[in-house]
Design an enzyme around this catalytic site. Structure first.
Site, PDB file in Angstrom:
ATOM      1  N   GLU A 128     -11.928  -4.987   1.558  1.00  0.00           N
ATOM      2  CA  GLU A 128     -13.308  -5.231   1.977  1.00  0.00           C
ATOM      3  C   GLU A 128     -13.880  -6.524   1.413  1.00  0.00           C
ATOM      4  O   GLU A 128     -14.908  -6.522   0.734  1.00  0.00           O
ATOM      5  CB  GLU A 128     -14.182  -4.030   1.590  1.00  0.00           C
ATOM      6  CG  GLU A 128     -13.810  -2.786   2.376  1.00  0.00           C
ATOM      7  CD  GLU A 128     -14.640  -1.570   2.011  1.00  0.00           C
ATOM      8  OE1 GLU A 128     -15.264  -1.580   0.943  1.00  0.00           O
ATOM      9  OE2 GLU A 128     -14.660  -0.604   2.782  1.00  0.00           O
ATOM     10  N   GLU A 131      -8.090   4.020   4.931  1.00  0.00           N
ATOM     11  CA  GLU A 131      -9.070   4.980   4.443  1.00  0.00           C
ATOM     12  C   GLU A 131      -9.532   5.816   5.628  1.00  0.00           C
ATOM     13  O   GLU A 131      -9.877   5.275   6.678  1.00  0.00           O
ATOM     14  CB  GLU A 131     -10.278   4.288   3.799  1.00  0.00           C
ATOM     15  CG  GLU A 131      -9.962   3.521   2.525  1.00  0.00           C
ATOM     16  CD  GLU A 131     -11.175   2.825   1.923  1.00  0.00           C
ATOM     17  OE1 GLU A 131     -12.316   3.256   2.231  1.00  0.00           O
ATOM     18  OE2 GLU A 131     -10.993   1.855   1.172  1.00  0.00           O
TER      19      GLU A 131
END
Length: 991
Positions: free
Chosen positions: A429, A500
């Protein structure tokens, strides 16, 4: 202090030695890889003198403190500074390279003694220090390093004195590396991994790389050595698991190739390791070698040429009592739980884990996505709100390139010889930019034998044309909904990974079985990694010694993200959540399907034959009582193959007949005892539906009007129906009151973590449960009609569920038939308001006296189950106490419901109350009201309600994973606009 390397983006380290693969050498005559009892290692762990300074500007090496701090540790765990949990936002101003002037600093000091010789060097190792450190020896500056989760090594030989020496380490809470370490975790500081001296000969192997390749019936093991061109004689021997030499050679060169005939390959199911013994004249290095390949063929991920699936989790080094410190015992416990719950893969979120962890993964068999210490999405909100135009600013900024490239180089170099590592991940991220491209180039130059992963595809608007995602080897996504996931699986050109998914926060995740079904349906779907392994929380104790788990905001910090860190498959103490039991069965090694009277098994393992891995046992139950059982021994079934089971069942007749197959560990494994259950499949073989006859009674039953309703009396009972409430407010059996307070209609639940948005907790949406006022619903009754016969009373009560300022949520035609036996037959015809998308639940809750503590039910159990969360549950008759039915989540919320229930009884010493329906319903029995669960923020704040709350629900909306992922999917929401809820309420005196 005048040092300012921690605010200089061009300096990420000073005077450190070149990076190398992780290993612990020993003396030539020894055979150890341990730091303990190793004459070449001086372990500096233990008690260090410690002085805490609120600011680095105030820090001094001169002061001598009487305080001591254990190393390794985080100083916040010992009362210095304070804990802070932040998920995305930076905990400091976004002002690189600068950090706050009030920058907490810990000064560590200790002495040690060495005996100097001309032949030996001394190398000082720090395996993990957050966030950066300055090192001094005998008052002389030695060096500096950042990157919290990577090793820093210094040659301190020229600065040592024979005998006693003093080392001082200044550790800063913040440095410019903080901009690259915005991981979702508690932010803690200090020396949190091992510190030690290595005593090494002047001429030694500094770094080596081991790579393996496969031929038809042999494997080549290639070594590349870095001994600084000293023409060092290196002797290499490879031993098999029985200690027999299978290959050996000697060289003075930089390379050596050895051949192993008929090699045994490494994979996560059969983690076979060879041992490498690397000898030089004055030193020995022992390591393990796993022979395996990892590749992609089209969009299919292959290990050793065989398609594999990642049944994975994301894992932090995180413990409630030791913070970032991960002992071998703690790590083994994590891996043991993972193995016993069918987890075969780990993503090291979002930094390199402790070095020993990878050796354990090699030994016990786990695929690892090894991730760099890199996360910078704090820039996302640096301009006042989460603006995608700023998401990738750090990866776009050339001044960060040195630091970003340094981080991936340290990652790859340290772990390059670990067979468990099958994919490198650049980080998490942080967006894309020119620095990403530089990081990719750095990884490719160091290692081309593994695949490369990076999920974040956000980039600055001006970079629109710069990126070709062919630079990555896998297609990776986070938290896609099922529809989008399937589209990805159908269209992907590379192996698809959900790095995820299934956010396991609180009561969840829902629909895990649907994701696993997609994993197996598409060859190019390589699997996924549940977020995440453990709840992050800090263990403290109250004045009475009771354990309390604390999360963001509990330490007086202003900037925090609350309980968003409490999002794991296990509690902080590693007690499994019910979500882990769900995952276990979704990832079970065998799937059995039914076609008529034929049952077929499919081996979901990638390498092991079923006959070697598991024993299949079966049992036949009727109404929860076992009536037959057997086993299917030595059932040969190759990986990914499917075949009919050789099964002979006795004649079956009647209701509630269930066949359950269970898969027991057969192979010897150090973490899984033989006989451990690895999962199950269950089938309903009933030949008729279950029915319950109302207790026969010809006793008279009467009804008389009261100021608030109707009193219905029979020989053994007296019930009072409240016409204003539309329900009973008293329920006496043999003169003993069963109710603590009136029963209620219920369409709400204590919001789960996954409900936080839709419930109106995380944001006050137009159609949140809070804005709709579902939590405030009550009954508004119309004219009640009572009809009597000799043996029954019928109460018809039309009503609406309403709340102040809200239109009625639903209209209900409620009919109660009370029989002379005391049985109550309830029928509700329900019409839900058309504009309501769905209801959290619909049902009744009965407030029984608190002595109703014993529960028996036939439904999904033994753990809690919901419409989208019962893959880990099975149908049977279960017995439990009411406290045992409670799932004590750290953040209180809806819990303990059981879907698919056909009957449920609660009893005390005098009375048993039974609820039964021909259509499965949900129930919950708890010592806590939903209002109490919704009002409290911590498990230890809960106050029991002084009663037993018994919910009997027509349906409960599923739990989903909406805390960070998709909401409950449509099929598991209570969206019906017209339905009938029938059930029977049957009391019985206990003799």
């Amino acid at each position: 202090m005048n040092y300012n390397y921690h605010q200089d983006l061009n300096i990420v380290r000073m005077n450190t030695m070149p990076d190398r693969a992780y290993y612990i050498p020993c003396a030539p005559s020894k055979n150890t890889t341990s730091k303990e009892n190793n004459e070449r290692v001086l372990l500096l762990n233990g008690s260090w003198k410690f002085t805490y300074y609120p600011s680095f500007a105030e820090a001094s090496l001169e002061g001598v403190s009487d305080n001591v701090l254990p190393v390794p540790s985080n100083w916040q765990m010992y009362g210095y500074d304070k804990h802070q949990y932040v998920n995305i936002d930076y905990p400091i101003p976004y002002n690189p390279p600068f950090v706050p002037k009030e920058n907490p600093c810990g000064v560590y000091k200790r002495t040690f003694s060495v005996e100097l010789t001309e032949e030996m060097q001394f190398h000082l190792n720090f395996e993990g220090v957050d966030s950066c450190h300055y090192v001094f020896l005998n008052g002389v500056f030695i060096g500096y390093s950042q990157v919290s989760h990577s090793t820093a090594e210094y040659d301190i030989t020229p600065f040592l004195q024979d005998g006693e020496n003093e080392i001082a380490v200044m550790v800063l809470k913040w440095c410019d590396g903080t901009y690259l370490e915005a991981q979702d975790k508690f932010r803690m500081s200090g020396i949190f991994r091992d510190v030690y001296l290595l005593q090494r000969p002047q001429h030694h192997v500094r770094h080596y790389v081991v790579q393996t390749s496969l031929q038809q019936e042999s494997a080549t093991v290639s070594f590349k050595f870095d001994d600084f061109g000293t023409a060092l004689v290196k002797s290499v021997k490879i031993l098999d698991a029985e200690g027999r030499a299978v290959a050996q050679g000697e060289t003075c060169d930089e390379t050596l190739s050895l051949t192993i005939e008929n090699p045994v390959l490494w994979n996560a199911e059969q983690p076979y390791l060879y041992q490498m013994v690397l000898d030089t004249l004055q030193e020995r290095i022992i390591d393990t070698i796993g022979i395996r390949t990892i590749s992609a063929q089209g969009n299919v991920l292959l290990a050793n040429g065989q398609p594999i699936k990642f049944k994975g989790v994301n894992r932090h080094d995180s413990y409630p009592d030791t913070g970032y410190v991960a002992s071998r015992e703690q790590m083994v416990r994590d891996l043991q739980l993972m193995k016993q719950h069918n987890i075969n893969a780990i993503r090291t979120s979002h930094y390199p884990n402790a070095p020993e962890f990878y050796h354990l993964c090699d030994e016990y068999g786990f695929y690892v996505i090894d991730e760099g210490d890199m996360e910078s999405h704090g820039a996302w909100s640096s301009h006042g709100f989460r603006d995608n135009d700023w998401y990738a600013v750090v990866h776009h900024d050339p001044q960060f390139q040195t630091a970003i490239v340094d981080r991936v180089q340290r990652l790859v170099t340290r772990d390059i010889n670990r067979p468990c590592v099958v994919i490198w991940s650049l980080g998490n991220e942080s967006g894309l930019g020119v620095n990403t491209l530089a990081a990719v180039d750095a990884v490719r130059k160091l290692d081309s034998s593994r695949l490369l992963h990076y999920e974040s595809k956000n980039f600055m608007p001006e970079d629109q044309e710069k990126f070709n995602f062919d630079i990555l080897d896998v297609e990776s996504h986070m938290y896609p909904d099922l529809e989008y996931t399937e589209r990805l699986a159908q269209e992907n050109k590379k192996p698809l990974i959900l790095c995820e998914f299934a956010h396991a926060m609180g009561n969840g995740p829902g629909s895990l079985s649907e994701y696993y079904e997609l994993f197996y349906r598409y060859d190019g779907f390589a699997g996924g990694f549940v977020w995440e392994w453990c709840d992050h929380a800090i263990l403290q104790y109250d004045a009475s010694g009771n354990a309390q788990y604390l999360y963001g905001g509990d330490f007086g910090e202003v900037l925090h993200d609350g309980n968003f860190c409490v999002d794991g498959l296990v509690y902080p103490d590693r007690t499994p959540h019910t979500g882990l039991l769900e995952l276990k069965n979704c990832a079970r090694p065998v799937h059995i399907t039914r076609a008529g009277n034929t049952f077929s098994a499919e081996n979901k393992l990638d390498f092991a034959d079923l006959s070697d891995a598991v024993t299949v046992v079966w049992s036949l139950e009727q109404n929860g009582t076992k009536i037959a059982e057997g086993s299917i021994a030595n059932f040969n079934l190759a990986p990914h193959a499917k075949a009919p089971l050789p099964l002979s069942l006795p004649p079956i007749d009647g209701a509630r007949v269930y066949l359950k197959f269970e898969y027991l560990q057969k192979a010897v494994h150090p973490l899984i005892p033989v006989g451990t259950s690895l999962g199950f499949d269950q089938f309903d073989l009933s030949t008729e539906d279950m029915s319950v006859s109302l207790p026969v009674s010809h006793s008279a039953v009467t009804a008389e009007q009261t100021p608030t309703g109707w009193l219905v009396n029979g020989e053994t009972f007296s019930y009072h129906f409240n016409t204003a409430l539309g329900t009973f407010d008293s329920f006496k059996i043999d003169g003993i009151e069963c109710f603590d307070r009136p029963a209620e209609f219920d369409i709400h639940r204590a919001p789960t973590d996954n409900d936080m948005v839709e419930a109106g907790i995380a944001s006050y949406g137009q159609n949140s449960w809070k804005s709709l006022r579902l939590d405030a619903a009550y009954a508004y009754t119309y004219e009640t009609v009572v009809e009597q016969s000799n043996t029954s009373v019928t109460i018809t009560c039309p009503l609406s569920l309403v709340a102040d300022r809200a239109a009625p949520f639903c209209n209900i035609q409620a009919v109660y038939n009370v029989y002379g036996s005391g049985a109550v037959e309830v029928s509700m015809h329900v019409s839900v308001r058309k504009d309501l998308a769905y209801l959290p639940r619909f049902g009744m809750r009965y407030f029984l006296t608190e002595d109703f503590q014993n529960c028996t039910y036939f439904g999904y159990g033994p753990q809690e189950s919901y419409s989208d969360k019962h893959a880990g549950s099975y149908k049977s008759m279960f017995n439990a106490t009411v406290p045992d039915l409670f799932e004590n989540y750290i953040y209180p919320q809806e819990n303990g419901s059981h879907s698919g229930t056909e009957e449920c009884t609660l009893s005390n010493a005098n009375t048993t109350l039974k609820a039964f329906s021909t259509k499965p319903f949900s129930f919950c029995a708890s010592e806590y009201t939903r209002e109490e669960l919704a009002a409290k923020k911590h498990h230890f704040e809960l106050q029991k309600g002084g009663c037993t709350v018994w919910n009997i629900d027509y349906a409960m909306t599923g739990v989903g994973s909406g805390s960070c992922g998709p909401y409950t999917i449509e099929q598991y929401r209570l969206t019906e606009k017209e339905f009938v809820f029938d059930y029977m309420f049957i009391p019985r005196r206990n003799l």
